[in-house]
Design an enzyme around this catalytic site. Structure first.
Site, PDB file in Angstrom:
ATOM      1  N   GLU A 117       0.829  -1.206   0.000  1.00 52.00           N
ATOM      2  CA  GLU A 117       0.000   0.000   0.000  1.00 52.00           C
ATOM      3  C   GLU A 117       0.865   1.258   0.000  1.00 52.00           C
ATOM      4  O   GLU A 117       0.562   2.220  -0.707  1.00 52.00           O
ATOM      5  CB  GLU A 117      -0.940  -0.001   1.203  1.00 52.00           C
ATOM      6  CG  GLU A 117      -2.008  -1.084   1.120  1.00 52.00           C
ATOM      7  CD  GLU A 117      -2.880  -1.130   2.357  1.00 52.00           C
ATOM      8  OE1 GLU A 117      -3.406  -0.056   2.749  1.00 52.00           O
ATOM      9  OE2 GLU A 117      -3.021  -2.211   2.931  1.00 52.00           O
ATOM     10  N   GLU A 139      -3.178 -10.277   2.928  1.00 54.97           N
ATOM     11  CA  GLU A 139      -4.221 -10.222   3.957  1.00 54.97           C
ATOM     12  C   GLU A 139      -5.574 -10.718   3.454  1.00 54.97           C
ATOM     13  O   GLU A 139      -6.447 -11.042   4.239  1.00 54.97           O
ATOM     14  CB  GLU A 139      -4.343  -8.826   4.567  1.00 54.97           C
ATOM     15  CG  GLU A 139      -4.673  -7.722   3.609  1.00 54.97           C
ATOM     16  CD  GLU A 139      -3.438  -7.033   3.035  1.00 54.97           C
ATOM     17  OE1 GLU A 139      -3.541  -5.855   2.697  1.00 54.97           O
ATOM     18  OE2 GLU A 139      -2.384  -7.653   2.925  1.00 54.97           O
TER      19      GLU A 139
END
Length: 142
Positions: A117, A139
């Protein structure tokens, strides 16, 4: 620029600001609230340096950022604390994305979860082309 526990900065001779993530007392760079608070403060100070660009790199030999510090997950008492942590990361990465000079993530080794990210919040990503470089959002499998 202010001193940080987990980040250091270097302004090179070409007026490029290098932001090095080197998580203190850990062998792997992972994100937690303290790390994100420091990054948030550091990003606020970048305009004062007036760099031509900003490069984010790892101070660790074994990888860029492993993602969130999963060792801290048991400390989250409820869903609201988890959401607060996730929003903290989103806020910091949105602020990084809004920096007015070019930003580059220099990826070596693993770049997972929050590390990915952070890299995506940069304008450019440069990665070593080798078997150790892994970029992803694991995730989704948790």
């Amino acid at each position: 620029m202010k001193e940080y526990k987990h980040w250091r900065t270097e302004l090179d001779s070409d007026n490029i600001l290098w932001v090095i993530f080197d998580r203190a007392d850990k062998s792997v760079n992972a994100l937690n609230s303290e790390v994100l608070d420091e990054l948030n403060s550091l990003i606020d100070q970048i305009p004062q340096q007036s760099p031509k660009g900003v490069i984010f790199a790892s101070g660790k030999d074994n990888g860029f950022i492993a993602g969130a510090d999963i060792e801290r997950f048991p400390e989250l008492a409820n869903i609201n604390q988890a959401i607060t942590f996730l929003r903290q990361g989103q806020k910091v990465f949105s602020k990084l994305e809004a920096i007015l000079v070019p930003t580059v993530a220099m990826i070596n080794g693993f770049c997972m979860g929050g590390g990915c990210e952070l890299a995506l919040a940069c304008d450019y990503r440069v990665a070593l082309e080798d078997d150790k470089t892994k970029i992803g959002l694991p995730e989704v499998k948790l």
